[in-house]
Design an enzyme around this catalytic site. Structure first.
Site, mmCIF file in Angstrom:
data_model
loop_
_atom_site.group_PDB
_atom_site.id
_atom_site.type_symbol
_atom_site.label_atom_id
_atom_site.label_comp_id
_atom_site.label_asym_id
_atom_site.label_seq_id
_atom_site.Cartn_x
_atom_site.Cartn_y
_atom_site.Cartn_z
ATOM 1 N N ASP A 100 0.831 -1.204 0.000
ATOM 2 C CA ASP A 100 0.000 0.000 0.000
ATOM 3 C C ASP A 100 0.869 1.259 0.000
ATOM 4 O O ASP A 100 0.726 2.127 -0.858
ATOM 5 C CB ASP A 100 -0.974 -0.009 1.196
ATOM 6 C CG ASP A 100 -0.272 -0.193 2.543
ATOM 7 O OD1 ASP A 100 0.954 -0.473 2.568
ATOM 8 O OD2 ASP A 100 -0.936 -0.060 3.595
ATOM 9 N N ASP A 103 7.007 3.916 3.255
ATOM 10 C CA ASP A 103 7.235 5.086 4.112
ATOM 11 C C ASP A 103 8.713 5.101 4.508
ATOM 12 O O ASP A 103 9.557 5.587 3.761
ATOM 13 C CB ASP A 103 6.282 4.968 5.307
ATOM 14 C CG ASP A 103 6.306 6.168 6.230
ATOM 15 O OD1 ASP A 103 6.824 7.218 5.825
ATOM 16 O OD2 ASP A 103 5.804 6.057 7.365
ATOM 17 N N THR A 104 9.061 4.537 5.657
ATOM 18 C CA THR A 104 10.485 4.467 6.004
ATOM 19 C C THR A 104 11.229 3.495 5.082
ATOM 20 O O THR A 104 12.435 3.595 4.902
ATOM 21 C CB THR A 104 10.680 3.974 7.456
ATOM 22 O OG1 THR A 104 10.164 2.648 7.563
ATOM 23 C CG2 THR A 104 9.988 4.887 8.450
ATOM 24 N N GLY A 105 10.496 2.531 4.533
ATOM 25 C CA GLY A 105 11.114 1.503 3.689
ATOM 26 C C GLY A 105 11.487 0.249 4.460
ATOM 27 O O GLY A 105 11.883 -0.761 3.871
ATOM 28 N N LYS A 131 5.897 7.657 0.225
ATOM 29 C CA LYS A 131 6.151 8.828 1.081
ATOM 30 C C LYS A 131 7.660 8.939 1.257
ATOM 31 O O LYS A 131 8.210 8.482 2.271
ATOM 32 C CB LYS A 131 5.472 8.652 2.438
ATOM 33 C CG LYS A 131 3.969 8.662 2.383
ATOM 34 C CD LYS A 131 3.340 9.016 3.727
ATOM 35 C CE LYS A 131 3.437 7.947 4.751
ATOM 36 N NZ LYS A 131 2.571 8.189 5.942
ATOM 37 N N ASP A 159 -5.365 1.795 7.098
ATOM 38 C CA ASP A 159 -6.051 2.092 8.357
ATOM 39 C C ASP A 159 -5.330 3.110 9.236
ATOM 40 O O ASP A 159 -4.141 3.377 9.074
ATOM 41 C CB ASP A 159 -6.185 0.807 9.185
ATOM 42 C CG ASP A 159 -4.859 0.409 9.847
ATOM 43 O OD1 ASP A 159 -3.838 0.362 9.136
ATOM 44 O OD2 ASP A 159 -4.846 0.181 11.072
#
Ligand code: IMP
Length: 180
Positions: A100, A103-105, A131, A159
């Site tokens: 999905d 982010d940090t990975g 992101k 979520d």
């Protein structure tokens, strides 16, 4: 207290992007049916829509469950593997991991390391959202829906503390407490 949801991406816009991703995947995998591995839980709706747009044969659909968030909006940095898959499902086959959000990975890194240990023929990454602002480890996204700023996103399977996954569109969330 109610969270404030701010529209990020409408249903039609998501559908357009998912369809474009499916077309790109179909071009690259027409001659070698891939196994799609969805990362639970956030990718369940994205994967379901993606496969229904794929106009090529596939070799299977599998799921991995990893978690790093707990009940907050900031990644804990600790990635827990909750559910793996059988090596036979992916060994020797081209795998497309479906996430999905990157982010940090750290989740992606952990999932790729795990999949590598099962000896697939190849691993590619398809992510709906990127992101990049909070990246801690380098990640190559082969098929990307869209890049977004560092906001907490919900809806379309994603979520906040298990809420909002059922919403058909994507929203950013602004808690009443004054968060962003
Ligand atoms: P990472 O390990 O920090 O890259 O985080 C990846 C996972 O954290 C994603 O697959 C999501 O499940 C979750 N995540 C990251 N950003 C968000 C967000 O904005 N909303 C909800 N879940 C998120």
């Amino acid at each position: 207290m109610e969270d404030r949801l701010i529209p990020l991406c409408s249903e039609p816009e998501i559908a357009t992007r998912v369809s474009a991703l499916a077309q790109a995947i179909a071009r690259d995998y027409a001659q070698r049916p891939p196994v799609l591995v969805g990362i639970l839980k956030g990718a369940f709706i994205f994967l379901a829509d993606l496969v229904r747009c794929l106009e090529i044969p596939i070799a299977g659909i599998e799921f991995l469950s990893l978690s790093s968030y707990g009940a907050g909006t900031v990644s804990s940095g600790e990635v827990t593997m909750n559910l793996g898959l059988s090596a036979a499902a992916v060994a020797g086959k081209p795998v497309i991991m479906v996430e999905d959000i990157v982010d940090t990975g750290l989740t992606t890194q952990r999932a790729i390391a795990y999949l590598h240990s099962l000896h697939p023929a190849s691993i590619a990454l398809c992510a709906l959202l990127d992101k990049p602002d909070r990246r801690q480890v380098p990640v190559t996204i082969d098929y990307l829906g869209m890049t977004i700023p560092d906001r907490f996103v919900v809806g379309y399977g994603i979520d906040f503390d298990q809420q909002y996954r059922h919403l058909p569109a994507l929203y950013t969330i602004a808690p009443e407490s004054g968060g962003t």
